[in-house]
Scaffold this motif. Structure first.
Motif, PDB file in Angstrom:
ATOM      1  N   MET A 117     -12.897  20.182 -11.785  1.00  0.00           N
ATOM      2  CA  MET A 117     -13.116  18.764 -11.644  1.00  0.00           C
ATOM      3  C   MET A 117     -12.478  18.305 -10.327  1.00  0.00           C
ATOM      4  N   PRO A 118     -13.232  17.586  -9.480  1.00  0.00           N
ATOM      5  CA  PRO A 118     -12.662  17.133  -8.214  1.00  0.00           C
ATOM      6  C   PRO A 118     -11.571  16.086  -8.438  1.00  0.00           C
ATOM      7  N   VAL A 119     -10.608  16.111  -7.555  1.00  0.00           N
ATOM      8  CA  VAL A 119      -9.507  15.153  -7.610  1.00  0.00           C
ATOM      9  C   VAL A 119      -9.827  14.016  -6.651  1.00  0.00           C
ATOM     10  N   SER A 120      -9.604  12.784  -7.092  1.00  0.00           N
ATOM     11  CA  SER A 120      -9.814  11.648  -6.188  1.00  0.00           C
ATOM     12  C   SER A 120      -8.493  10.913  -6.020  1.00  0.00           C
ATOM     13  N   TYR A 121      -8.326  10.348  -4.859  1.00  0.00           N
ATOM     14  CA  TYR A 121      -7.113   9.620  -4.536  1.00  0.00           C
ATOM     15  C   TYR A 121      -7.463   8.179  -4.225  1.00  0.00           C
ATOM     16  N   THR A 122      -6.634   7.276  -4.666  1.00  0.00           N
ATOM     17  CA  THR A 122      -6.749   5.884  -4.252  1.00  0.00           C
ATOM     18  C   THR A 122      -5.388   5.466  -3.721  1.00  0.00           C
ATOM     19  N   TYR A 123      -5.392   4.510  -2.858  1.00  0.00           N
ATOM     20  CA  TYR A 123      -4.136   4.053  -2.283  1.00  0.00           C
ATOM     21  C   TYR A 123      -4.188   2.547  -2.082  1.00  0.00           C
ATOM     22  N   ASP A 124      -3.026   1.970  -2.027  1.00  0.00           N
ATOM     23  CA  ASP A 124      -2.877   0.554  -1.759  1.00  0.00           C
ATOM     24  C   ASP A 124      -1.567   0.417  -0.999  1.00  0.00           C
ATOM     25  N   TYR A 125      -1.640  -0.052   0.224  1.00  0.00           N
ATOM     26  CA  TYR A 125      -0.467  -0.161   1.077  1.00  0.00           C
ATOM     27  C   TYR A 125      -0.361  -1.588   1.572  1.00  0.00           C
ATOM     28  N   LYS A 126       0.818  -2.175   1.473  1.00  0.00           N
ATOM     29  CA  LYS A 126       1.006  -3.533   1.962  1.00  0.00           C
ATOM     30  C   LYS A 126       2.335  -3.609   2.689  1.00  0.00           C
ATOM     31  N   SER A 127       2.298  -4.218   3.874  1.00  0.00           N
ATOM     32  CA  SER A 127       3.486  -4.360   4.692  1.00  0.00           C
ATOM     33  C   SER A 127       3.504  -5.759   5.286  1.00  0.00           C
ATOM     34  N   THR A 128       4.667  -6.395   5.275  1.00  0.00           N
ATOM     35  CA  THR A 128       4.809  -7.727   5.853  1.00  0.00           C
ATOM     36  C   THR A 128       5.979  -7.733   6.814  1.00  0.00           C
ATOM     37  N   GLN A 129       5.767  -8.348   7.966  1.00  0.00           N
ATOM     38  CA  GLN A 129       6.811  -8.487   8.973  1.00  0.00           C
ATOM     39  C   GLN A 129       6.907  -9.968   9.321  1.00  0.00           C
ATOM     40  N   SER A 130       8.111 -10.536   9.238  1.00  0.00           N
ATOM     41  CA  SER A 130       8.316 -11.953   9.536  1.00  0.00           C
ATOM     42  C   SER A 130       9.363 -12.120  10.624  1.00  0.00           C
ATOM     43  N   THR A 131       9.174 -13.155  11.449  1.00  0.00           N
ATOM     44  CA  THR A 131      10.101 -13.465  12.521  1.00  0.00           C
ATOM     45  C   THR A 131      10.344 -14.969  12.541  1.00  0.00           C
ATOM     46  N   SER A 132      11.613 -15.363  12.641  1.00  0.00           N
ATOM     47  CA  SER A 132      11.968 -16.778  12.755  1.00  0.00           C
ATOM     48  C   SER A 132      12.784 -16.990  14.017  1.00  0.00           C
ATOM     49  N   THR A 133      12.412 -18.017  14.777  1.00  0.00           N
ATOM     50  CA  THR A 133      13.147 -18.401  15.972  1.00  0.00           C
ATOM     51  C   THR A 133      13.285 -19.922  15.943  1.00  0.00           C
ATOM     52  N   PRO A 134      14.086 -20.500  16.836  1.00  0.00           N
ATOM     53  CA  PRO A 134      14.159 -21.969  16.894  1.00  0.00           C
ATOM     54  C   PRO A 134      12.801 -22.609  17.210  1.00  0.00           C
ATOM     55  N   GLN A 135      11.885 -21.854  17.829  1.00  0.00           N
ATOM     56  CA  GLN A 135      10.553 -22.380  18.172  1.00  0.00           C
ATOM     57  C   GLN A 135       9.603 -22.374  16.975  1.00  0.00           C
ATOM     58  N   GLY A 136       9.916 -21.608  15.933  1.00  0.00           N
ATOM     59  CA  GLY A 136       9.044 -21.552  14.769  1.00  0.00           C
ATOM     60  C   GLY A 136       9.113 -20.201  14.075  1.00  0.00           C
ATOM     61  N   THR A 137       8.150 -19.973  13.197  1.00  0.00           N
ATOM     62  CA  THR A 137       8.098 -18.715  12.453  1.00  0.00           C
ATOM     63  C   THR A 137       6.730 -18.065  12.609  1.00  0.00           C
ATOM     64  N   SER A 138       6.714 -16.757  12.422  1.00  0.00           N
ATOM     65  CA  SER A 138       5.448 -16.026  12.432  1.00  0.00           C
ATOM     66  C   SER A 138       5.579 -14.871  11.443  1.00  0.00           C
ATOM     67  N   SER A 139       4.441 -14.477  10.877  1.00  0.00           N
ATOM     68  CA  SER A 139       4.436 -13.321   9.988  1.00  0.00           C
ATOM     69  C   SER A 139       3.108 -12.596  10.131  1.00  0.00           C
ATOM     70  N   ARG A 140       3.144 -11.320   9.810  1.00  0.00           N
ATOM     71  CA  ARG A 140       1.953 -10.476   9.868  1.00  0.00           C
ATOM     72  C   ARG A 140       1.967  -9.597   8.628  1.00  0.00           C
ATOM     73  N   THR A 141       0.869  -9.607   7.886  1.00  0.00           N
ATOM     74  CA  THR A 141       0.738  -8.797   6.684  1.00  0.00           C
ATOM     75  C   THR A 141      -0.440  -7.851   6.863  1.00  0.00           C
ATOM     76  N   VAL A 142      -0.201  -6.581   6.580  1.00  0.00           N
ATOM     77  CA  VAL A 142      -1.250  -5.565   6.618  1.00  0.00           C
ATOM     78  C   VAL A 142      -1.437  -5.066   5.192  1.00  0.00           C
ATOM     79  N   HIS A 143      -2.659  -5.129   4.691  1.00  0.00           N
ATOM     80  CA  HIS A 143      -2.960  -4.670   3.331  1.00  0.00           C
ATOM     81  C   HIS A 143      -4.116  -3.678   3.420  1.00  0.00           C
ATOM     82  N   ALA A 144      -3.819  -2.427   3.129  1.00  0.00           N
ATOM     83  CA  ALA A 144      -4.834  -1.367   3.194  1.00  0.00           C
ATOM     84  C   ALA A 144      -5.180  -0.912   1.781  1.00  0.00           C
TER      85      ALA A 144
END
Length: 91
Positions: free
Chosen positions: A1-28
């Protein structure tokens, strides 16, 4: 019987400065990768930009996909993590 793989990856990076905030999320997932970027200037309105990259394709474009250096490095590191996980799992 063949083996199958599934994956779910999520990463978030946030940055705060006096000028404001930013974030980036990668969801695979097996269906593709979604990247969301949010910017909010101090005292201002937040804006979000989302891009989806389907699995195994380049959004139907007739030209090859052009990747930023950061995106290429991220994809490489994910592929290496997957490869090491396969080896550690005995697959």
């Amino acid at each position: 019987m063949p083996v199958s793989y599934t994956y779910d990856y999520k990463s978030t990076q946030s940055t705060s400065t006096p000028q404001g905030t930013s974030s980036r999320t990668v969801h695979a997932t097996p269906s593709g990768t979604t990247i969301s970027s949010t910017q909010q200037p101090a005292g201002g309105q937040a804006t979000t930009q989302t891009q989806h990259y389907p699995a195994g394709g380049n959004q139907g474009a007739s030209e090859p996909e052009t990747l930023s250096k950061e995106e290429a490095e991220r994809r490489y590191l994910e592929a290496m993590e997957d490869e090491y996980a396969k080896r550690e799992g005995g697959a």
